[in-house]
Motif scaffolding. Structure first.
Motif, PDB file in Angstrom:
ATOM      1  N   LYS A   1      -4.459   5.466   1.119  1.00  0.00           N
ATOM      2  CA  LYS A   1      -3.648   5.177   0.531  1.00  0.00           C
ATOM      3  C   LYS A   1      -4.395   3.233   0.751  1.00  0.00           C
ATOM      4  CE  LYS A   1       0.363   5.781   0.255  1.00  0.00           C
ATOM      5  NZ  LYS A   1       0.942   6.531  -0.797  1.00  0.00           N
ATOM      6  N   PRO A   2      -4.046   2.551  -0.558  1.00  0.00           N
ATOM      7  CA  PRO A   2      -5.420   1.504  -1.119  1.00  0.00           C
ATOM      8  C   PRO A   2      -4.820  -0.011  -0.523  1.00  0.00           C
ATOM      9  CG  PRO A   2      -3.827   1.362  -2.548  1.00  0.00           C
ATOM     10  CD  PRO A   2      -3.220   2.900  -2.068  1.00  0.00           C
TER      11      PRO A   2
ATOM     12  N   ALA B   1       1.349  -1.311   0.207  1.00  0.00           N
ATOM     13  CA  ALA B   1       0.099  -0.002   0.118  1.00  0.00           C
ATOM     14  C   ALA B   1       1.161   1.109  -0.154  1.00  0.00           C
ATOM     15  CB  ALA B   1      -1.329   0.327   1.354  1.00  0.00           C
TER      16      ALA B   1
ATOM     17  N   LYS C   1       5.040  -5.495  -6.922  1.00  0.00           N
ATOM     18  CA  LYS C   1       5.448  -3.993  -7.417  1.00  0.00           C
ATOM     19  C   LYS C   1       5.402  -3.818  -8.880  1.00  0.00           C
ATOM     20  CE  LYS C   1       5.286   0.628  -7.406  1.00  0.00           C
ATOM     21  NZ  LYS C   1       3.753   1.294  -7.867  1.00  0.00           N
TER      22      LYS C   1
ATOM     23  N   GLN D   1       3.339   1.257  -1.653  1.00  0.00           N
ATOM     24  CA  GLN D   1       3.951   1.770  -2.942  1.00  0.00           C
ATOM     25  C   GLN D   1       2.388   1.546  -3.797  1.00  0.00           C
ATOM     26  OE1 GLN D   1       7.921  -0.946  -3.426  1.00  0.00           O
ATOM     27  NE2 GLN D   1       7.158  -1.651  -2.046  1.00  0.00           N
ATOM     28  N   ASP D   2       1.663   2.326  -3.614  1.00  0.00           N
ATOM     29  CA  ASP D   2       0.632   2.260  -4.341  1.00  0.00           C
ATOM     30  C   ASP D   2       0.024   1.052  -5.156  1.00  0.00           C
ATOM     31  OD1 ASP D   2      -0.199   4.992  -3.269  1.00  0.00           O
ATOM     32  OD2 ASP D   2       1.763   5.543  -4.316  1.00  0.00           O
TER      33      ASP D   2
END
Ligand SMILES: Cc1cc2nc3c(=O)[nH]c(=O)nc-3n(C[C@H](O)[C@H](O)[C@H](O)COP(=O)(O)OP(=O)(O)OC[C@H]3O[C@@H](n4cnc5c(N)ncnc54)[C@H](O)[C@@H]3O)c2cc1C
Lengths: 535, 64
Positions: free
Chosen positions: A145-146, A45, A340, A47-48
């Motif tokens: 954040k997701p 999260a 990622k 790192q998106d």
């Protein structure tokens, strides 16, 4: 007052996925909100990378379980923004004593090396760690954040094809399905996902039982680790005493193989054992007790297509050496940045095979160390007991055999020697920071080296010029410029330069060294970077 | 590389052998086993060199 591990932290709530006719597709679904699943999700999260964590439960770990956390996991937790609460709450210790029969054989000091932000070890109940991780999830959510955490969601079926994994999840409102680019199984030693997929988990079973009693008491014992071999209060077996925060003491009795579990767990029998050990006049409150057996084993491969295993689900070791949670965090540290890059289309999916290569190597190291400790603590043959006792008897008088006394070799970070991601090395530089090693912390102007690394690739230069940033096929490499005039105590020289006059280190997002040179060479750096991302 | 010395190296072999037996005098089998184990560990530590120790382990197992 209920105990922290009895309070629901992320109770079941119906979610939008449950109302869809076709399964919703996610980037990453993490199964299991233990320390490993939570750490991985936080890493992604930050790192998106959108991530959903699923757990059948809604609370932190039942009872203390892991209590001993080593420096490397603390550094990883620092990167994830959770290091401070752990270290602030934790108990720092360096001293240990070893007893044999009725005698103290010797004492030791871990003598932590200077020039590190974090101590060699802290003791902290696993439930606190999980609580801080959940707090961090909430904080990230507040920042937009997701990351989502779904309690009361139990995975009951897993399928996969070349592109996705599909999970069937049962809830109080009935089952639903989700899909994910990657499903990460962090579902613990009994991993239902591993079983559903029919994968082997082979290794060595140790025929032994251990009774854990975590007691709250006002005791005058110092903050030390005390270990007994064959003490009068537990003949033929071992015992351990170790301090945790809040006046909680971990007491661990080896019981042997043929025991009556129900009988041993009766409070009056635990009381009898505690009094024999600590004296009749102790007063305490039993916080948690449990009997555990253990195995040392691992999966053949942790990377199984679109399903990837991490933590206890992938490997299991004996508790001697504090390697379970500590190594699980090193798994997630290794996996998150690779996921990622693969999800962003910047690295080939085969980069994930290096997770397998590096962390299987880590698991084997842990299994080897914890099997050896177990063989010392519980000799498996007459001759092995003779040598064990000889080591202990000699150690009372001579320093010579003390290094052989093995009551658990405490977790040290893993160096990925021989990894397919490792690039050039420079023979003039110290072995401890060779390619594959985790970076060694050092004070740098304004703070700590490790706080200035992590997440992206970096080029650390010492007394050498290089561009401030490089773009290698869409991957950014930022420079971290250090100089020896800024290194008053000589740590950079000792840890990174060795006999070289200048240095250039390519550092991975997980703070491991990818390659190093004594001068900047753009072509060499580019080649090493491509190697480090599996291209 | 240091090699395990398998040539005769003890000055006064008969005396050493007698000393070796005499420390075991009056001991039970269990006590003797323990003494032997302590002796091996002390001598191994004195040698220190892992390569020499490996050679000694193989030689003692009558493997070479
Ligand atoms: C007595 C003892 C002492 C220990 N001491 C130490 C120590 O000092 N240091 C150390 O590093 N380690 C120690 N360990 C090991 C440590 O506790 C484990 O390694 C650690 O908990 C593993 O974390 P994990 O996240 O992989 O798994 P777990 O903590 O087991 O978490 C797995 C999660 O998956 C969830 N789950 C399972 N199945 C499903 C499903 N079908 N659907 C949804 N969710 C599911 C569970 O509810 C659970 O929350 C110790 C262990 C024991 C037992």
């Amino acid at each position: 007052m209920s105990k922290i591990f009895e309070v629901p932290l992320y109770p079941y709530q119906r979610c939008a996925d449950q109302d869809q006719a076709t399964p919703v597709r996610h980037k990453v679904v993490v199964v299991g909100a233990g320390p490993v699943g939570l750490a991985l999700a936080i890493d992604l999260a930050m790192q998106d990378v959108p991530v959903v964590v699923i757990d059948e439960n809604d609370k932190v770990s039942w009872g203390s379980r892991a209590i001993c956390f080593a420096k490397r996991p603390l550094e990883i937790l620092d990167r994830l923004g959770c290091g401070d609460p752990m270290v602030d709450k934790g108990v720092v210790w360096n001293l240990g004593k070893v007893y044999f029969d009725e005698r103290q054989v010797f004492g030791f000091n871990l003598l932590p090396e200077e020039g590190h932000k974090r101590p060699a070890f802290i003791n902290l109940q696993q439930y606190y760690m999980e609580q801080y991780l959940v707090d961090r999830v909430r904080q990230l959510q507040a920042e937009g954040k997701p990351i989502e955490l779904r309690g009361g969601n139990k995975v009951v079926e897993v399928t996969q094809d070349d592109e996705r994994a599909e999970l069937t999840i049962s809830t109080p409102d009935g089952p639903y399905r989700v899909q994910a680019d990657f499903a990460i199984a962090c579902d613990g030693a009994a991993s239902p996902i591993r079983t559903m997929m029919g994968l082997d988990f082979v290794g060595r079973v140790f025929e032994d039982n251990f009774l854990i009693a975590d007691v709250v008491m006002e005791a005058k014992f110092p903050t030390e680790r005390w270990f007994w071999f064959d003490p009068p209060f537990n003949r033929g077996q071992s015992a351990l005493l170790h301090k945790q925060p809040d006046n909680v003491w971990r007491i661990d009795f080896q019981l042997g193989w043929d025991i009556d579990r129900a009988e041993e767990l009766k409070p009056e029998n635990i009381d009898r054992r505690l009094k024999a050990m600590l004296g009749d006049d102790i007063s305490y409150e039993l916080e948690w007790s449990s009997i555990y057996t253990f195995q040392c084993r691992r999966m053949d491969k942790f990377h199984q297509g679109r399903v990837i295993f991490a933590g206890d689900a992938a490997h299991q070791v004996s508790p001697f050496g504090a390697r379970g949670a500590n190594s699980g965090l090193q798994d997630t540290d290794n996996l998150a940045w690779k996921l990622k890059l693969v999800i962003d289309g910047k690295a080939p999916v085969t980069l994930l095979d290096s997770y397998d290569a590096e962390r299987v190597h880590g698991a084997d190291e842990n299994i080897l160390n914890s099997s050896r400790s177990t063989d010392f603590i519980t000799p498996k043959s007459e001759i092995s007991r003779i040598f064990r006792d000889a080591v202990l008897d000699l150690s009372e008088r001579y320093e010579a055999t003390r290094p052989m006394v093995n009551s658990g070799r405490l977790s040290v970070p893993c160096t990925y020697d021989g990894s397919p991601l490792n690039g050039d090395d420079c023979a003039l530089m110290p072995a401890r920071t060779r390619p594959g090693s985790p970076m060694v912390d050092a004070p740098v102007p304004g703070g700590w080296l490790l706080d200035r690394t992590g997440f992206g690739f970096q080029l650390m230069t010492i007394d050498e010029n290089a561009p401030e940033a490089l773009d290698v096929d869409g991957i950014e490499v930022k420079r971290l410029a250090l100089t020896t005039p800024g290194d008053a105590d000589g740590y950079l020289k000792q840890r990174y330069l060795g006999d070289a006059n200048s240095a250039v280190y390519l550092v991975r997002p997980d703070q491991h060294v990818a390659a190093r040179w004594d001068h900047y060479d753009e072509a060499a750096v580019k080649a090493a970077l491509l190697k480090a991302i599996g291209r | 590389m240091t090699a395990l010395n398998t040539k005769a190296n003890i000055n006064g072999p008969d005396e050493f052998y007698a000393d070796l037996l005499s420390v075991h005098e009056g001991l039970t089998k269990e006590q003797s086993d323990a003494l032997n184990a302590r002796l091996i560990l002390l001598m191994a530590n004195h040698i220190g060199d892992r390569e020499v120790l490996s050679q000694a382990l193989r030689a003692a197992a009558l493997k070479d």
